[in-house]
Design a protein around this motif. Structure first.
Motif, mmCIF file in Angstrom:
data_model
loop_
_atom_site.group_PDB
_atom_site.id
_atom_site.type_symbol
_atom_site.label_atom_id
_atom_site.label_comp_id
_atom_site.label_asym_id
_atom_site.label_seq_id
_atom_site.Cartn_x
_atom_site.Cartn_y
_atom_site.Cartn_z
ATOM 1 N N ILE A 1 0.838 -1.208 0.000
ATOM 2 C CA ILE A 1 0.000 0.000 0.000
ATOM 3 C C ILE A 1 0.869 1.252 0.000
ATOM 4 O O ILE A 1 0.653 2.197 -0.771
ATOM 5 N N THR A 2 1.891 1.275 0.859
ATOM 6 C CA THR A 2 2.744 2.465 0.941
ATOM 7 C C THR A 2 3.594 2.645 -0.318
ATOM 8 O O THR A 2 3.921 3.780 -0.680
ATOM 9 N N SER A 3 3.934 1.532 -1.004
ATOM 10 C CA SER A 3 4.721 1.661 -2.230
ATOM 11 C C SER A 3 3.949 2.433 -3.289
ATOM 12 O O SER A 3 4.506 3.285 -3.990
ATOM 13 N N PHE A 4 2.641 2.148 -3.392
ATOM 14 C CA PHE A 4 1.822 2.914 -4.315
ATOM 15 C C PHE A 4 1.689 4.355 -3.835
ATOM 16 O O PHE A 4 1.608 5.286 -4.636
ATOM 17 N N GLY A 5 1.675 4.535 -2.523
ATOM 18 C CA GLY A 5 1.554 5.880 -1.961
ATOM 19 C C GLY A 5 2.672 6.795 -2.416
ATOM 20 O O GLY A 5 2.440 7.875 -2.963
ATOM 21 N N TYR A 6 3.945 6.360 -2.228
ATOM 22 C CA TYR A 6 5.037 7.265 -2.588
ATOM 23 C C TYR A 6 5.231 7.360 -4.088
ATOM 24 O O TYR A 6 5.645 8.410 -4.609
ATOM 25 N N ALA A 7 4.917 6.282 -4.824
ATOM 26 C CA ALA A 7 5.020 6.357 -6.277
ATOM 27 C C ALA A 7 4.003 7.352 -6.839
ATOM 28 O O ALA A 7 4.321 8.152 -7.739
ATOM 29 N N ILE B 1 8.012 5.661 1.795
ATOM 30 C CA ILE B 1 9.186 4.906 1.352
ATOM 31 C C ILE B 1 9.784 4.127 2.519
ATOM 32 O O ILE B 1 10.108 2.939 2.401
ATOM 33 N N VAL B 2 9.921 4.802 3.664
ATOM 34 C CA VAL B 2 10.530 4.160 4.833
ATOM 35 C C VAL B 2 9.704 2.954 5.273
ATOM 36 O O VAL B 2 10.247 1.868 5.543
#
Length: 467
Positions: A185-191, A318-319
């Motif tokens: 979920i967070t990977s899509f967030g920062y991308a 990212i973190v």
């Protein structure tokens, strides 16, 4: 005659006697996205800038098509000798040994586990880069744009390493689904934040000129440097497309009905399609916004980090993603070492004995070998990251090293052996042509990334780098 108790316990194990697997195509897709939508996506706008519109789009699409094809070949090799009814291959090495015999599996293991270890170093660098970016954004926001805001990555790498020591005590890959889901979920967030900020630059009419062939050769860039950058860019894209190092670990989480190979092929198509769409969007928007000045990490290129709060959210994502992705990669490496230790010392309590520990309302099993070995590994990976924290070049090297052998060579050779394809037949020649072309690409990317690391090491002292 089966008793009621037997009927309750029977479904709890699979055909190999291990606890029943419950994964499906959707969970496998989640694992794939968690791995591929990682540190590499931040470098794709830079890669697009080096290759230009024509080369960048062509290379990304070509790598994705090759990946779908070869990962589907790998899916058929999870079981041996038949893709549906054969015995399981739990690791990439085991599959190579089953289908190719000889010592090929040793070469596979060296490449695979060297890359896994290297990726943990890359993720440590990525995390520290994002944490420093957050601190710099706060510094500029408090003290103004003229303030001196350069900080060492080392304290952030050390803190990340300490946290990974604790997370590394999670016993195995099967218990990482929750962490993988959060990371996905967070990977899509920062991308999406990076793409959104780039789109904002374009909508404000501040986009930089771009070119069909990428960064122009001129006073600031020689023809030789342009070539090295193109090679390094291909390495960045190769890393972004890669999850071969954990592909068998992912397949080993799938339930056996429908067959694992069918579920994995579906996951390959879904995961790589989502990946390619995101990569083209992120790379294209980033290049459009920054042109020849596209930064190596897209989230560090927005002037003085304005709007700083949104850039901070992107870096926090990212973190969080790196926390999960690190474990997904590291667990596969931990597994092979611990399997070897158990075979070498079958009667050692230090290696085998589990000590139940109460954690809140649950029980956590502590193993002394696991504690010592995994802690030592994380400390070494963190130290290497501190010594050479060069984002783009290190990621490119990892991608280049693993692309040809793991994504192309071994899958093709196993497919030829499995299907008994006749030497010099049309299909055999086509497969070997693909094999050779990808070898040349991987070799060029490796040389380019090593050149880039060497160039940076000549300018910076180890452990003294600031950004």
């Amino acid at each position: 005659m089966k008793t009621e108790d037997d009927s309750k316990t029977a479904p709890q194990v699979d055909d190999d006697g291990k606890p029943k697997r419950t994964g499906n195509a959707l969970t496998a897709t989640t694992h794939i996205i968690t791995v591929v939508v990682g540190a590499g996506v931040l470098a794709l706008p830079w890669a697009m800038a080096q290759l230009g519109w024509m080369g960048g789009i062509a290379v990304m699409v070509a790598f994705s098509c090759i990946s779908i094809f070869t990962y589907n070949l790998i899916a058929d090799c999870y079981r041996y000798p038949h893709p549906v009814s054969g015995s399981r291959n739990y690791t990439y090495m085991q599959a190579v040994k089953s289908y190719l015999g000889g010592h090929m599996h040793i070469a596979c293991g060296i490449v695979q586990y060297s890359k896994l270890a290297g990726i943990t170093v890359g993720y440590t660098i990525t995390t520290s880069t994002s944490l420093v970016a957050i601190k710099k954004a706060g510094c500029f926001h408090r003290n103004g744009h003229q303030a001196y805001c350069k900080f060492s990555n080392n304290p952030f790498m050390a803190a990340f390493g300490v946290l990974q020591i604790f997370l590394s005590q999670i016993p195995n890959f099967h218990e990482l689904t929750w962490l993988s889901t959060v990371a996905c979920i967070t990977s899509f967030g920062y991308a999406l934040i990076g793409s959104g900020l780039s789109l904002g630059v374009l909508l404000q009419g501040q986009g930089r000129p771009t070119s069909i062939t990428g960064v122009e050769v001129g006073l600031e860039l020689s023809g030789e440097d342009k070539m090295w950058r193109i090679f390094s860019a291909m390495g960045n894209i190769a890393l972004a497309c890669s999850y071969a190092t954990v592909v068998f670990d992912i397949m080993d989480t799938l339930k056996s009905t429908p067959p694992e190979c069918k579920q994995m092929k579906k996951a390959n198509v879904l995961g790589i399609t989502a990946m390619t769409t995101l990569f083209l969007t992120s790379g294209g928007l980033g290049y459009s916004a920054f042109g020849d000045k596209t930064p190596g990490n897209i989230l560090t290129g927005f002037g003085f980090y304005d709007p700083f709060w949104l850039v901070d959210i992107g870096n926090v994502c990212i973190v969080i993603h790196m926390l999960g992705a690190y474990q997904i990669m590291a667990q596969a490496f931990f597994l092979i070492v611990e399997m070897g230790a158990k075979m070498m010392w079958p009667k050692s309590d230090f290696v085998h004995k589990e000590y139940p520990c109460r954690v809140g309302k649950g029980t956590f099993n502590l193993n002394m070998f696991r504690l010592v070995w995994r802690t030592t590994f994380v400390m070494i990976a963190t130290t290497v990251a501190m010594a050479m924290p060069f984002f783009n070049e290190f990621l490119a090297l990892l991608g280049a090293i693993g692309f040809w052998p793991l994504i192309v060579f071994f899958p093709i050779q196993m497919h030829i052996a499995q299907r008994q394809i006749e030497t010099l037949s049309l299909r055999w020649c086509a497969l070997q042509l693909l094999n050779f072309v990808c070898f040349l690409v991987s070799l060029a990317a490796t040389v380019g990334s090593i050149h880039g690391i060497g160039h940076n090491l000549s300018k910076y002292k180890p452990f003294m780098y600031k950004q």
